[in-house]
Scaffold this active site. Structure first.
Site, PDB file in Angstrom:
ATOM      1  N   HIS A 120       0.894  -1.220   0.147  1.00 23.68           N
ATOM      2  CA  HIS A 120       0.105  -0.094  -0.111  1.00 23.68           C
ATOM      3  C   HIS A 120       0.815   1.310   0.065  1.00 23.68           C
ATOM      4  CE1 HIS A 120      -2.357   3.062   2.415  1.00 23.68           C
ATOM      5  NE2 HIS A 120      -3.228   2.650   1.298  1.00 23.68           N
ATOM      6  N   GLU A 129       2.019   1.693  -3.317  1.00 27.83           N
ATOM      7  CA  GLU A 129       0.779   2.410  -4.171  1.00 27.83           C
ATOM      8  C   GLU A 129       0.638   3.892  -4.137  1.00 27.83           C
ATOM      9  OE1 GLU A 129      -3.655   3.538  -3.626  1.00 27.83           O
ATOM     10  OE2 GLU A 129      -3.251   1.332  -2.920  1.00 27.83           O
ATOM     11  N   HIS A 130       0.869   4.545  -3.086  1.00 28.72           N
ATOM     12  CA  HIS A 130       0.972   5.917  -2.776  1.00 28.72           C
ATOM     13  C   HIS A 130       2.199   6.485  -3.352  1.00 28.72           C
ATOM     14  CE1 HIS A 130      -1.884   7.106   0.589  1.00 28.72           C
ATOM     15  NE2 HIS A 130      -2.182   5.768   0.299  1.00 28.72           N
ATOM     16  N   GLU A 173      -4.374   8.005   7.135  1.00 26.61           N
ATOM     17  CA  GLU A 173      -5.512   7.183   6.666  1.00 26.61           C
ATOM     18  C   GLU A 173      -5.780   6.099   7.724  1.00 26.61           C
ATOM     19  OE1 GLU A 173      -6.064   4.577   2.650  1.00 26.61           O
ATOM     20  OE2 GLU A 173      -4.136   5.598   2.902  1.00 26.61           O
TER      21      GLU A 173
END
Length: 418
Positions: free
Chosen positions: A45, A48-49, A125
């Site tokens: 993840h 991904e950012h 997040e």
């Protein structure tokens, strides 16, 4: 549908849809929490950012403006067993989309300063997610179903794991996962396969493929457990989990119909019983989660804590009934029409067409035709529904998770039986 190897190890699957003017394009990468070691949790993840933060020749702003300038959309998401970077553009701008997405995949900058800043973004997040108990409870349930296994870990990672991941770790993880044998490209809409393949082949700058693809950890036999998190919320968010099926299990068609009958839609058994008849909940539903080697079934409900005992009694009654008696032909027909309808209507979206191609090749190494799925659904009998229900809904294999005022919940769960 056309499938071809456009570079050594890299497969492109596309579907031309003559009735649209747009194209959805996606890069599917074998990168997810299922492939992460304990000290890497959240790395997929994180990457991904970071792939949106810039390349060797494009800044983060340039990437965003490249799609805004052509009226397109670009985004990404990380799942348990893959990461997907995707876009949707008008057909005349497809080459531009190919140019930008391939640059992001092949030439990610992974700057140390960006790693520090984006770590803070992801920590925010996580905080946002934990402040949404109706979402957070599902992560807890996965952990309860798969204790001490990667599939039970949160996709976002934890505050502890993110603190230990630095730019060098991410660079190493990137090189391991973003290689030809771990990438599938899918596209659907207004396109020409050979032209798209040529654009991609000319721009893909990847190392030679490795001999074998990454493999996820095999499921571990473990006793499910209950995870209860105290929060001062008005509602209690409760989820129950049971053993499920893998993506390749032939019984999955009966399983999906069973899920529909129990808790998918306003006419489902649990919605009718818990909301319409007893007014105990605003929301109650079931869902299935399937992976390459395993899966689970889940029941979710949000309600006042003092209503939990009655709600669990009603759920137990419904589970007992569906495990002891065949459903009627009328109920079976309704479930089949609902499942088929959702599938067929979903295929009116280029993004869903693209997703079916990408997930199929990434997780199963094949793409099943919609017509074949419909045929399999139609062939399911009431007896098969009964068989799958009795094999799944076992009280001693049930996991549970709850967020809210959880005092007294263990006693309520202990009394649950069928």
């Amino acid at each position: 549908m056309q499938i071809s190897e456009i570079r050594p190890g890299v497969v492109l699957a596309s579907e031309q849809l003559s009735y649209v003017r747009s194209t959805s394009l996606g890069f599917w990468v074998r990168s997810g929490v299922a492939y992460e070691a304990e000290n890497e949790q959240g790395a997929s993840h994180f990457l991904e950012h970071l792939l949106f933060k810039g390349t060797e020749t494009r800044s983060a702003r340039c990437i965003s403006e490249s799609f805004d300038n052509i009226g397109g959309e670009v985004n990404a998401y990380t799942a348990k067993e893959y990461t997907c970077f995707y876009c949707k553009v008008v057909d005349q701008h497809l080459e531009t989309a190919v140019d930008v997405l391939t640059d992001m995949i092949c030439h990610a900058r992974l700057d140390k300063g960006d790693v520090v800043k984006e770590r803070n973004v992801i920590l925010e997040e996580i905080g946002m997610y934990e402040d949404s108990p109706e979402e957070y409870v599902h992560d807890l349930l996965a952990e309860a179903v798969f204790p001490n296994h990667p599939l039970g870990k949160a996709i976002l990672g934890s505050r502890k794991s993110l603190a230990s991941i630095d730019a060098d770790d991410l660079q190493s993880f990137y090189k391991q996962h973003y290689s030809p044998e771990n990438i599938v490209i899918a596209a659907a809409g207004s396109l020409e396969h050979q032209q798209l393949a040529a654009w991609l082949a000319n721009r893909l700058d990847l190392p030679a493929p490795r001999p074998s693809k990454l493999a996820s950890a095999a499921p571990i036999a473990a006793s499910p457990r209950s995870l209860l998190v105290e929060r001062p919320t008005e509602q209690l968010h409760l989820a129950l989990g049971f053993p499920g099926l893998s993506l390749s299990d032939e019984r999955r068609y009966a399983w999906n119909l069973l899920n529909n009958i129990l808790g998918s839609g306003m006419s489902s058994r649990l919605f009718q019983r818990l909301r319409e008849e007893h007014a105990l909940v605003y929301n109650a539903y079931t869902y299935t989660a399937s992976f390459q080697q395993t899966g689970y079934s889940a029941i979710y409900l949000g309600l006042a804590t003092h209503n939990v005992a009655l709600a669990l009694d009603l759920i137990a009654e419904e589970l007992a009934d569906i495990c002891m008696h065949q459903i009627s032909e009328k109920e079976l027909r309704r479930a089949k029409e609902q499942v088929k309808g959702a599938l067929i209507m979903g295929m009116e979206s280029t993004a869903n067409h693209m997703g079916r191609l990408g997930r199929g090749l990434m997780l199963l190494n094949q793409v099943q035709a919609v017509e074949d799925i419909i045929e399999r659904i139609e062939a399911i009998s009431a007896a098969e529904i009964l068989d799958i229900a009795t094999s799944i809904f076992c009280r001693d294999k049930m996991a549970a998770a709850a967020v809210g005022k959880v005092e007294g919940i263990p006693e309520s769960l202990a009394c649950l039986g069928w």
